[in-house]
Design a protein around this motif. Structure first.
Motif, PDB file in Angstrom:
ATOM      1  N   GLN A   2      36.985  52.380  29.752  1.00 15.64           N
ATOM      2  CA  GLN A   2      37.990  51.546  30.392  1.00 15.64           C
ATOM      3  C   GLN A   2      37.615  50.087  30.119  1.00 15.64           C
ATOM      4  O   GLN A   2      36.534  49.645  30.487  1.00 15.64           O
ATOM      5  CB  GLN A   2      38.034  51.805  31.901  1.00 15.64           C
ATOM      6  CG  GLN A   2      38.425  53.226  32.275  1.00 15.64           C
ATOM      7  CD  GLN A   2      39.856  53.537  31.901  1.00 15.64           C
ATOM      8  OE1 GLN A   2      40.761  52.715  32.092  1.00 15.64           O
ATOM      9  NE2 GLN A   2      40.082  54.729  31.356  1.00 15.64           N
ATOM     10  N   ILE A   3      38.528  49.347  29.468  1.00 16.57           N
ATOM     11  CA  ILE A   3      38.215  47.994  28.999  1.00 16.57           C
ATOM     12  C   ILE A   3      39.176  46.994  29.617  1.00 16.57           C
ATOM     13  O   ILE A   3      40.400  47.163  29.557  1.00 16.57           O
ATOM     14  CB  ILE A   3      38.298  47.912  27.467  1.00 16.57           C
ATOM     15  CG1 ILE A   3      37.260  48.844  26.840  1.00 16.57           C
ATOM     16  CG2 ILE A   3      38.091  46.478  26.983  1.00 16.57           C
ATOM     17  CD1 ILE A   3      37.496  49.124  25.379  1.00 16.57           C
ATOM     18  N   ALA A   4      38.618  45.940  30.192  1.00 16.24           N
ATOM     19  CA  ALA A   4      39.409  44.796  30.641  1.00 16.24           C
ATOM     20  C   ALA A   4      39.397  43.764  29.515  1.00 16.24           C
ATOM     21  O   ALA A   4      38.324  43.314  29.090  1.00 16.24           O
ATOM     22  CB  ALA A   4      38.830  44.201  31.913  1.00 16.24           C
ATOM     23  N   PHE A   5      40.569  43.407  29.023  1.00 13.21           N
ATOM     24  CA  PHE A   5      40.691  42.439  27.926  1.00 13.21           C
ATOM     25  C   PHE A   5      41.288  41.162  28.511  1.00 13.21           C
ATOM     26  O   PHE A   5      42.476  41.115  28.841  1.00 13.21           O
ATOM     27  CB  PHE A   5      41.581  43.015  26.828  1.00 13.21           C
ATOM     28  CG  PHE A   5      41.454  42.339  25.481  1.00 13.21           C
ATOM     29  CD1 PHE A   5      40.668  41.212  25.298  1.00 13.21           C
ATOM     30  CD2 PHE A   5      42.118  42.843  24.378  1.00 13.21           C
ATOM     31  CE1 PHE A   5      40.538  40.602  24.064  1.00 13.21           C
ATOM     32  CE2 PHE A   5      42.020  42.253  23.130  1.00 13.21           C
ATOM     33  CZ  PHE A   5      41.225  41.132  22.976  1.00 13.21           C
ATOM     34  N   LEU A   6      40.455  40.125  28.651  1.00 16.83           N
ATOM     35  CA  LEU A   6      40.855  38.889  29.314  1.00 16.83           C
ATOM     36  C   LEU A   6      41.211  37.827  28.271  1.00 16.83           C
ATOM     37  O   LEU A   6      40.419  37.531  27.373  1.00 16.83           O
ATOM     38  CB  LEU A   6      39.721  38.369  30.206  1.00 16.83           C
ATOM     39  CG  LEU A   6      39.063  39.379  31.159  1.00 16.83           C
ATOM     40  CD1 LEU A   6      38.000  38.680  32.006  1.00 16.83           C
ATOM     41  CD2 LEU A   6      40.090  40.051  32.036  1.00 16.83           C
ATOM     42  N   ILE A   7      42.400  37.258  28.411  1.00 17.38           N
ATOM     43  CA  ILE A   7      42.882  36.226  27.496  1.00 17.38           C
ATOM     44  C   ILE A   7      43.101  34.946  28.292  1.00 17.38           C
ATOM     45  O   ILE A   7      43.665  34.980  29.390  1.00 17.38           O
ATOM     46  CB  ILE A   7      44.226  36.632  26.846  1.00 17.38           C
ATOM     47  CG1 ILE A   7      44.174  38.060  26.312  1.00 17.38           C
ATOM     48  CG2 ILE A   7      44.615  35.642  25.749  1.00 17.38           C
ATOM     49  CD1 ILE A   7      43.209  38.279  25.186  1.00 17.38           C
ATOM     50  N   ASN A   8      42.671  33.817  27.750  1.00 16.19           N
ATOM     51  CA  ASN A   8      42.947  32.528  28.381  1.00 16.19           C
ATOM     52  C   ASN A   8      44.453  32.268  28.324  1.00 16.19           C
ATOM     53  O   ASN A   8      45.012  32.092  27.236  1.00 16.19           O
ATOM     54  CB  ASN A   8      42.189  31.419  27.652  1.00 16.19           C
ATOM     55  CG  ASN A   8      42.397  30.051  28.266  1.00 16.19           C
ATOM     56  OD1 ASN A   8      43.271  29.851  29.103  1.00 16.19           O
ATOM     57  ND2 ASN A   8      41.604  29.091  27.847  1.00 16.19           N
ATOM     58  N   PRO A   9      45.144  32.231  29.473  1.00 17.54           N
ATOM     59  CA  PRO A   9      46.600  32.047  29.438  1.00 17.54           C
ATOM     60  C   PRO A   9      47.023  30.714  28.841  1.00 17.54           C
ATOM     61  O   PRO A   9      48.131  30.582  28.325  1.00 17.54           O
ATOM     62  CB  PRO A   9      47.006  32.155  30.909  1.00 17.54           C
ATOM     63  CG  PRO A   9      45.761  31.851  31.683  1.00 17.54           C
ATOM     64  CD  PRO A   9      44.622  32.358  30.842  1.00 17.54           C
ATOM     65  N   LEU A  10      46.140  29.705  28.881  1.00 21.14           N
ATOM     66  CA  LEU A  10      46.470  28.399  28.314  1.00 21.14           C
ATOM     67  C   LEU A  10      46.332  28.373  26.803  1.00 21.14           C
ATOM     68  O   LEU A  10      46.768  27.435  26.151  1.00 21.14           O
ATOM     69  CB  LEU A  10      45.578  27.318  28.944  1.00 21.14           C
ATOM     70  CG  LEU A  10      45.687  27.166  30.455  1.00 21.14           C
ATOM     71  CD1 LEU A  10      44.736  26.090  30.950  1.00 21.14           C
ATOM     72  CD2 LEU A  10      47.116  26.838  30.874  1.00 21.14           C
ATOM     73  N   LYS A  11      45.682  29.405  26.241  1.00 25.33           N
ATOM     74  CA  LYS A  11      45.456  29.472  24.797  1.00 25.33           C
ATOM     75  C   LYS A  11      46.340  30.518  24.123  1.00 25.33           C
ATOM     76  O   LYS A  11      46.098  30.887  22.978  1.00 25.33           O
ATOM     77  CB  LYS A  11      43.976  29.820  24.525  1.00 25.33           C
ATOM     78  CG  LYS A  11      42.986  28.734  24.905  1.00 25.33           C
ATOM     79  CD  LYS A  11      42.995  27.604  23.913  1.00 25.33           C
ATOM     80  CE  LYS A  11      41.883  26.596  24.210  1.00 25.33           C
ATOM     81  NZ  LYS A  11      41.881  25.500  23.243  1.00 25.33           N
ATOM     82  N   LYS A  12      47.342  31.038  24.829  1.00 33.74           N
ATOM     83  CA  LYS A  12      48.125  32.146  24.297  1.00 33.74           C
ATOM     84  C   LYS A  12      49.168  31.647  23.304  1.00 33.74           C
ATOM     85  O   LYS A  12      50.366  31.631  23.571  1.00 33.74           O
ATOM     86  CB  LYS A  12      48.763  32.953  25.426  1.00 33.74           C
ATOM     87  CG  LYS A  12      49.007  34.411  25.044  1.00 33.74           C
ATOM     88  CD  LYS A  12      49.473  35.241  26.213  1.00 33.74           C
ATOM     89  CE  LYS A  12      50.864  34.895  26.648  1.00 33.74           C
ATOM     90  NZ  LYS A  12      51.414  35.843  27.631  1.00 33.74           N
ATOM     91  N   THR A  13      48.711  31.248  22.133  1.00 37.17           N
ATOM     92  CA  THR A  13      49.581  30.825  21.046  1.00 37.17           C
ATOM     93  C   THR A  13      50.088  32.063  20.302  1.00 37.17           C
ATOM     94  O   THR A  13      49.673  33.191  20.563  1.00 37.17           O
ATOM     95  CB  THR A  13      48.820  29.918  20.081  1.00 37.17           C
ATOM     96  OG1 THR A  13      47.741  30.675  19.495  1.00 37.17           O
ATOM     97  CG2 THR A  13      48.239  28.704  20.792  1.00 37.17           C
ATOM     98  N   VAL A  14      50.970  31.834  19.349  1.00 36.23           N
ATOM     99  CA  VAL A  14      51.461  32.938  18.524  1.00 36.23           C
ATOM    100  C   VAL A  14      50.309  33.591  17.771  1.00 36.23           C
ATOM    101  O   VAL A  14      50.219  34.825  17.671  1.00 36.23           O
ATOM    102  CB  VAL A  14      52.538  32.431  17.545  1.00 36.23           C
ATOM    103  CG1 VAL A  14      52.914  33.528  16.552  1.00 36.23           C
ATOM    104  CG2 VAL A  14      53.768  31.951  18.300  1.00 36.23           C
ATOM    105  N   ALA A  15      49.393  32.768  17.254  1.00 38.48           N
ATOM    106  CA  ALA A  15      48.255  33.311  16.511  1.00 38.48           C
ATOM    107  C   ALA A  15      47.362  34.161  17.407  1.00 38.48           C
ATOM    108  O   ALA A  15      46.894  35.237  16.998  1.00 38.48           O
ATOM    109  CB  ALA A  15      47.446  32.170  15.893  1.00 38.48           C
ATOM    110  N   ILE A  16      47.111  33.694  18.626  1.00 34.16           N
ATOM    111  CA  ILE A  16      46.284  34.465  19.558  1.00 34.16           C
ATOM    112  C   ILE A  16      46.990  35.763  19.938  1.00 34.16           C
ATOM    113  O   ILE A  16      46.368  36.834  20.005  1.00 34.16           O
ATOM    114  CB  ILE A  16      45.970  33.634  20.816  1.00 34.16           C
ATOM    115  CG1 ILE A  16      45.042  32.458  20.460  1.00 34.16           C
ATOM    116  CG2 ILE A  16      45.347  34.497  21.902  1.00 34.16           C
ATOM    117  CD1 ILE A  16      43.682  32.861  19.962  1.00 34.16           C
TER     118      ILE A  16
END
Length: 279
Positions: free
Chosen positions: A4-18
């Motif tokens: 079970q994996i939690a994948f955390l993304i910085n919401p301020l860095k959520k560009t198209v590339a990210i």
């Protein structure tokens, strides 16, 4: 084995590339590890991660700094994914490798314990630069679309010419004072080329006052890590150290700004368990 994996993304860095990157990661994992379940957190991070077997974090040094300070007691395996401006701590763990080679290393699941540091109670993985480093960071906020070393150069040059040296401990005059766990910052400036992140020590560098006309000369030397034997710098390794400055200064702490005239450091040996390539 199910994970079970939690994948955390910085919401301020959520560009198209990210978004393309983490989508590719999730789809690739479905093919290679069909029994693994990834729960994506791209807007709000959970308050508790105890139900997960691994935690994956996508971002840069600032994101990783926020992560370790939000979960300072986390004992789960942590995988870092490159998604920031400098990506200096990521580089220390993984070096230069393709996305596929990096993901293969993450899926292999080899873990090791690594040190962290604390500055005035704020945890850091990479390092702290007091004075000009803080000023450069504030300048970089307006040019973050320039990645890595180029952005650092553009922000650093005006500050190199304007920044005034300061005294520490009431007597020593310095232009630069840095306390690091890892080895580089600014998207590739190798301030501590010999630093280790599993030695239970922090690396300290003092750079004496440098006349303005010499500063641009020394900048590329420091970037390449060839400054360690120059007479203008002094290095030491410490478990803890207190640095008192003669004026309030901004410091960069893993890409975040902290302001004070006293900086108290401690090393936190074997603090976090990171997934890294096996030898």
């Amino acid at each position: 084995m199910n994970q079970q994996i939690a994948f955390l993304i910085n919401p301020l860095k959520k560009t198209v590339a990210i978004a393309d990157y983490f989508s590719w990661v999730i789809e690739t994992v479905k093919v290679k590890k069909s029994d693994w379940e990834i729960q994506l957190f791209a807007k709000e991070w959970p308050t508790d991660l105890s139900d997960f077997d691994q935690v994956w974090v996508m971002g840069g040094d600032g994101t990783f700094n926020y992560f370790v300070n939000k979960y300072p007691s986390l004992d789960k395996p942590i995988a870092l994914f490159k998604g920031g401006t400098g990506n200096d701590f990521y580089w220390k763990l993984f070096g230069e490798r393709s996305r596929q080679a990096h993901l293969d290393a993450v899926l292999a699941g080899h873990t090791e314990l690594f040190d962290a540091g604390s500055c005035n109670g704020q945890l850091f993985l990479n390092g702290v630069g007091i004075g000009i480093e803080g000023e450069v960071l504030k300048s970089m906020e307006s040019i973050r679309y320039f990645k890595g070393g180029l952005g650092y150069y553009l922000a650093a040059i005006p500050n190199l010419l304007q920044f005034k040296s300061y005294h520490i401990q009431g007597q020593r005059k310095v232009f630069l004072c840095m306390v690091f766990n890892s080895s580089r910052a600014g998207g590739g400036f190798h301030f501590f080329p010999h630093a280790e992140i599993q030695d239970g020590l922090l690396d300290v560098m003092y750079c004496r006052h440098i006349p303005v006309w010499q500063r641009l000369f020394y900048m590329p030397i420091i970037q390449s890590g060839k400054h360690v034997k120059l007479p203008i710098v002094e290095f030491s390794k410490e478990k803890d150290i207190k640095i008192k400055t003669d004026r309030v200064l901004s410091a960069q702490v893993d890409g975040e700004v902290q302001t004070s005239d006293q900086f108290d450091f401690q090393v936190l040996p074997a603090k976090f368990k990171f997934i890294v390539p096996s030898l």
